[in-house]
Scaffold this motif. Structure first.
Motif, PDB file in Angstrom:
ATOM      1  N   SER A 208      48.049  43.349  43.822  1.00 38.08           N
ATOM      2  CA  SER A 208      48.508  44.657  44.303  1.00 38.08           C
ATOM      3  C   SER A 208      47.568  45.272  45.337  1.00 38.08           C
ATOM      4  O   SER A 208      47.913  46.261  45.975  1.00 38.08           O
ATOM      5  N   ASP A 209      46.392  44.691  45.514  1.00 39.76           N
ATOM      6  CA  ASP A 209      45.428  45.245  46.469  1.00 39.76           C
ATOM      7  C   ASP A 209      45.938  45.075  47.898  1.00 39.76           C
ATOM      8  O   ASP A 209      46.209  43.956  48.341  1.00 39.76           O
ATOM      9  N   LYS A 210      46.072  46.171  48.609  1.00 38.80           N
ATOM     10  CA  LYS A 210      46.569  46.146  49.989  1.00 38.80           C
ATOM     11  C   LYS A 210      45.560  46.769  50.962  1.00 38.80           C
ATOM     12  O   LYS A 210      45.924  47.185  52.056  1.00 38.80           O
ATOM     13  N   THR A 211      44.305  46.844  50.559  1.00 38.05           N
ATOM     14  CA  THR A 211      43.287  47.459  51.410  1.00 38.05           C
ATOM     15  C   THR A 211      42.914  46.517  52.552  1.00 38.05           C
ATOM     16  O   THR A 211      43.406  45.393  52.641  1.00 38.05           O
ATOM     17  N   GLN A 212      42.013  46.978  53.410  1.00 35.52           N
ATOM     18  CA  GLN A 212      41.506  46.150  54.504  1.00 35.52           C
ATOM     19  C   GLN A 212      40.171  45.497  54.153  1.00 35.52           C
ATOM     20  O   GLN A 212      39.570  44.828  54.995  1.00 35.52           O
ATOM     21  N   ASN A 213      39.708  45.682  52.907  1.00 37.08           N
ATOM     22  CA  ASN A 213      38.404  45.155  52.526  1.00 37.08           C
ATOM     23  C   ASN A 213      38.431  43.645  52.317  1.00 37.08           C
ATOM     24  O   ASN A 213      39.472  43.065  51.999  1.00 37.08           O
ATOM     25  N   ILE A 214      37.255  43.041  52.485  1.00 42.16           N
ATOM     26  CA  ILE A 214      37.088  41.615  52.221  1.00 42.16           C
ATOM     27  C   ILE A 214      36.707  41.440  50.748  1.00 42.16           C
ATOM     28  O   ILE A 214      35.755  42.059  50.268  1.00 42.16           O
ATOM     29  N   ILE A 215      37.438  40.595  50.038  1.00 46.37           N
ATOM     30  CA  ILE A 215      37.138  40.280  48.640  1.00 46.37           C
ATOM     31  C   ILE A 215      36.771  38.802  48.569  1.00 46.37           C
ATOM     32  O   ILE A 215      37.567  37.940  48.964  1.00 46.37           O
ATOM     33  N   ILE A 216      35.577  38.513  48.091  1.00 42.43           N
ATOM     34  CA  ILE A 216      35.089  37.133  48.008  1.00 42.43           C
ATOM     35  C   ILE A 216      34.739  36.815  46.561  1.00 42.43           C
ATOM     36  O   ILE A 216      34.040  37.580  45.892  1.00 42.43           O
ATOM     37  N   ALA A 217      35.232  35.690  46.071  1.00 40.53           N
ATOM     38  CA  ALA A 217      34.882  35.214  44.734  1.00 40.53           C
ATOM     39  C   ALA A 217      34.190  33.865  44.877  1.00 40.53           C
ATOM     40  O   ALA A 217      34.537  33.069  45.752  1.00 40.53           O
ATOM     41  N   ALA A 218      33.194  33.616  44.018  1.00 37.75           N
ATOM     42  CA  ALA A 218      32.449  32.355  44.093  1.00 37.75           C
ATOM     43  C   ALA A 218      32.339  31.732  42.715  1.00 37.75           C
ATOM     44  O   ALA A 218      32.120  32.425  41.722  1.00 37.75           O
ATOM     45  N   THR A 219      32.500  30.431  42.669  1.00 36.88           N
ATOM     46  CA  THR A 219      32.364  29.697  41.411  1.00 36.88           C
ATOM     47  C   THR A 219      31.676  28.371  41.677  1.00 36.88           C
ATOM     48  O   THR A 219      31.808  27.799  42.772  1.00 36.88           O
ATOM     49  N   ASN A 220      30.959  27.886  40.688  1.00 35.71           N
ATOM     50  CA  ASN A 220      30.308  26.581  40.810  1.00 35.71           C
ATOM     51  C   ASN A 220      31.263  25.437  40.476  1.00 35.71           C
ATOM     52  O   ASN A 220      30.953  24.279  40.742  1.00 35.71           O
ATOM     53  N   ASN A 221      32.398  25.763  39.870  1.00 29.99           N
ATOM     54  CA  ASN A 221      33.331  24.711  39.457  1.00 29.99           C
ATOM     55  C   ASN A 221      34.754  25.245  39.461  1.00 29.99           C
ATOM     56  O   ASN A 221      35.176  25.940  38.533  1.00 29.99           O
ATOM     57  N   ALA A 222      35.516  24.905  40.497  1.00 30.82           N
ATOM     58  CA  ALA A 222      36.885  25.408  40.620  1.00 30.82           C
ATOM     59  C   ALA A 222      37.788  24.867  39.516  1.00 30.82           C
ATOM     60  O   ALA A 222      38.828  25.457  39.215  1.00 30.82           O
ATOM     61  N   LYS A 223      37.396  23.750  38.888  1.00 25.11           N
ATOM     62  CA  LYS A 223      38.225  23.168  37.823  1.00 25.11           C
ATOM     63  C   LYS A 223      38.307  24.079  36.609  1.00 25.11           C
ATOM     64  O   LYS A 223      39.209  23.937  35.782  1.00 25.11           O
ATOM     65  N   LEU A 224      37.352  25.009  36.483  1.00 30.58           N
ATOM     66  CA  LEU A 224      37.364  25.926  35.346  1.00 30.58           C
ATOM     67  C   LEU A 224      38.339  27.082  35.550  1.00 30.58           C
ATOM     68  O   LEU A 224      38.664  27.793  34.602  1.00 30.58           O
ATOM     69  N   LEU A 225      38.793  27.270  36.789  1.00 30.37           N
ATOM     70  CA  LEU A 225      39.620  28.428  37.100  1.00 30.37           C
ATOM     71  C   LEU A 225      41.089  28.191  36.759  1.00 30.37           C
ATOM     72  O   LEU A 225      41.592  27.064  36.827  1.00 30.37           O
ATOM     73  N   ASP A 226      41.752  29.280  36.434  1.00 31.37           N
ATOM     74  CA  ASP A 226      43.175  29.210  36.140  1.00 31.37           C
ATOM     75  C   ASP A 226      43.942  28.899  37.432  1.00 31.37           C
ATOM     76  O   ASP A 226      43.671  29.501  38.481  1.00 31.37           O
ATOM     77  N   PRO A 227      44.898  27.959  37.384  1.00 27.95           N
ATOM     78  CA  PRO A 227      45.643  27.571  38.591  1.00 27.95           C
ATOM     79  C   PRO A 227      46.346  28.748  39.280  1.00 27.95           C
ATOM     80  O   PRO A 227      46.528  28.734  40.499  1.00 27.95           O
ATOM     81  N   ALA A 228      46.719  29.783  38.502  1.00 26.51           N
ATOM     82  CA  ALA A 228      47.436  30.916  39.085  1.00 26.51           C
ATOM     83  C   ALA A 228      46.576  31.694  40.076  1.00 26.51           C
ATOM     84  O   ALA A 228      47.109  32.445  40.913  1.00 26.51           O
ATOM     85  N   LEU A 229      45.243  31.531  39.994  1.00 31.16           N
ATOM     86  CA  LEU A 229      44.347  32.287  40.879  1.00 31.16           C
ATOM     87  C   LEU A 229      44.445  31.838  42.327  1.00 31.16           C
ATOM     88  O   LEU A 229      44.315  32.645  43.249  1.00 31.16           O
ATOM     89  N   PHE A 230      44.648  30.539  42.535  1.00 29.81           N
ATOM     90  CA  PHE A 230      44.482  29.989  43.877  1.00 29.81           C
ATOM     91  C   PHE A 230      45.475  30.564  44.884  1.00 29.81           C
ATOM     92  O   PHE A 230      45.140  30.757  46.048  1.00 29.81           O
ATOM     93  N   ARG A 231      46.693  30.856  44.458  1.00 29.63           N
ATOM     94  CA  ARG A 231      47.651  31.402  45.417  1.00 29.63           C
ATOM     95  C   ARG A 231      47.395  32.874  45.703  1.00 29.63           C
ATOM     96  O   ARG A 231      48.018  33.453  46.587  1.00 29.63           O
ATOM     97  N   ARG A 232      46.456  33.510  44.954  1.00 32.08           N
ATOM     98  CA  ARG A 232      46.096  34.902  45.244  1.00 32.08           C
ATOM     99  C   ARG A 232      45.056  34.985  46.356  1.00 32.08           C
ATOM    100  O   ARG A 232      44.786  36.068  46.870  1.00 32.08           O
ATOM    101  N   PHE A 233      44.445  33.861  46.702  1.00 31.38           N
ATOM    102  CA  PHE A 233      43.421  33.865  47.744  1.00 31.38           C
ATOM    103  C   PHE A 233      43.997  33.335  49.046  1.00 31.38           C
ATOM    104  O   PHE A 233      44.808  32.403  49.056  1.00 31.38           O
ATOM    105  N   ASP A 234      43.558  33.941  50.152  1.00 32.33           N
ATOM    106  CA  ASP A 234      44.042  33.525  51.471  1.00 32.33           C
ATOM    107  C   ASP A 234      43.423  32.214  51.918  1.00 32.33           C
ATOM    108  O   ASP A 234      43.995  31.504  52.739  1.00 32.33           O
ATOM    109  N   ASP A 235      42.239  31.921  51.404  1.00 28.84           N
ATOM    110  CA  ASP A 235      41.559  30.692  51.802  1.00 28.84           C
ATOM    111  C   ASP A 235      40.600  30.270  50.694  1.00 28.84           C
ATOM    112  O   ASP A 235      40.050  31.116  49.983  1.00 28.84           O
ATOM    113  N   VAL A 236      40.420  28.964  50.541  1.00 31.82           N
ATOM    114  CA  VAL A 236      39.473  28.399  49.568  1.00 31.82           C
ATOM    115  C   VAL A 236      38.524  27.487  50.330  1.00 31.82           C
ATOM    116  O   VAL A 236      38.949  26.528  50.977  1.00 31.82           O
ATOM    117  N   LEU A 237      37.229  27.804  50.276  1.00 22.34           N
ATOM    118  CA  LEU A 237      36.226  27.000  50.967  1.00 22.34           C
ATOM    119  C   LEU A 237      35.425  26.197  49.958  1.00 22.34           C
ATOM    120  O   LEU A 237      34.964  26.743  48.951  1.00 22.34           O
TER     121      LEU A 237
END
Length: 319
Positions: A208-237
């Motif tokens: 629901s966030d529609k601001t202009q701010n940059i939101i960055i999340a960092a993890t050491n292991n993407a395999k631990l993350l819930d699959p539903a998260l990935f489509r909420r991010f504009d890019d995964v590096l």
């Protein structure tokens, strides 16, 4: 030009955290410049005070919001972060789209601003967040995960709401480090109902966030993350250990010398490529400290000596 006395009082007010004294001193400097006929400079100083003063107030208020944020005005230029060509290009695209967000909006597009960084510890994820904030001249707000996660049912979700309320009302780069503490896969065997609710809350808030701010999340292991998260991010590096070429750039940059003057052999560079960027920087800085304290010239042998110490420490840790 401000007088010496004015500069001293300005510095004293800053370090004392006396906002009113700081503003008064700035206004006095503006008046001093106006009196000398520098009306444009005086106007610019007043404009800066009004703009930056409002920002500073928001930063101070947010810094004291239940300790949920670490706040800093970073000074990490992007060229100080040694990235792969792919990652550098994608970070550059985030910056370009942010700077041209109004143009994109006029054509019905939004800029990339929700970014997930994934990779081994020490490979530059936190430094990238700092560099993005620096390049965009924005404050960096780091979410304090230890203050966010509590044992009381419902309290963590309430604190998440506080965080996204702050994002809605404050300009900046917001950094969620150790993100797997929030976004762990809901299907993991050790999952509990409260953690499911926390993840569901985060998914709702970031969606629901529609601001202009940059939101960055960092993890050491993407395999631990819930699959539903990935489509909420504009890019995964994805971040990994540096290539030999990236090691060479990092060593030269840290030592502050040219590639030829560094005198590091190909064998040493290849060995350093087995370490993360943070470890390589530590090895180079240890060698520089020897040079300062003992007059020892930084050379391949000295780097090798600290490389061996780092390897012994790593083996001991694993053992």
């Amino acid at each position: 030009m401000a007088t010496t006395d004015q500069i001293k009082r300005l510095v004293q007010a800053h370090y004392a955290g006396n906002e009113e004294a700081f503003r008064t001193c700035v206004l006095q400097i503006a008046a001093y410049e106006a009196k000398r006929g520098h009306s444009n400079i005086a106007a610019e100083i007043k404009e800066l005070l009004n703009t930056e003063g409002a920002k500073r107030t928001r930063i101070i208020n947010l810094a004291h919001q239940d300790g949920l944020f670490g706040v800093e005005i970073p000074s990490t230029p992007l060229d100080a972060v040694v990235l792969s060509d792919s990652s550098a290009e994608r970070v550059g695209r985030v910056l370009t789209e942010y700077r041209n967000r109004k143009t994109l909006a006029n054509h019905g597009f939004s800029n990339r601003r929700k970014i997930l960084l994934e990779g081994l510890p020490g490979t530059g994820k936190t430094m990238t967040a700092s560099a993005i904030a620096t390049e965009l001249e924005l404050p960096l707000y780091t979410v304090q995960v230890d203050k966010l996660i509590t044992k009381y049912m419902g309290e963590t979700s309430a604190r998440l709401r506080q965080i996204f309320d702050a994002i809605a009302n404050t300009s900046g780069v917001f950094f969620f480090d150790e993100f797997d503490a929030i976004g762990a896969d809901r299907n993991l065997d050790n999952d509990v109902g409260e953690m499911r609710r926390i993840l569901n809350s985060f998914l709702q808030f970031i969606e629901s966030d529609k601001t202009q701010n940059i939101i960055i999340a960092a993890t050491n292991n993407a395999k631990l993350l819930d699959p539903a998260l990935f489509r909420r991010f504009d890019d995964v590096l994805h971040y990994e250990l540096p290539s030999v070429g990236e090691v060479e750039r990092l060593v030269v940059q840290t030592l502050g010398t040219s590639f030829e003057e560094a005198g590091i052999t190909e064998t040493t560079y290849a060995e350093l490529a087995n370490y993360c960027q943070a470890d390589i920087v530590r090895i180079c800085r240890d060698a520089l400290k020897d040079q300062i304290l003992f007059g020892t010239h930084v050379n391949d042998g000295l780097i090798q000596a600290y490389l061996e110490q780092r390897e012994i420490g790593r083996i001991a840790k694993v053992g």
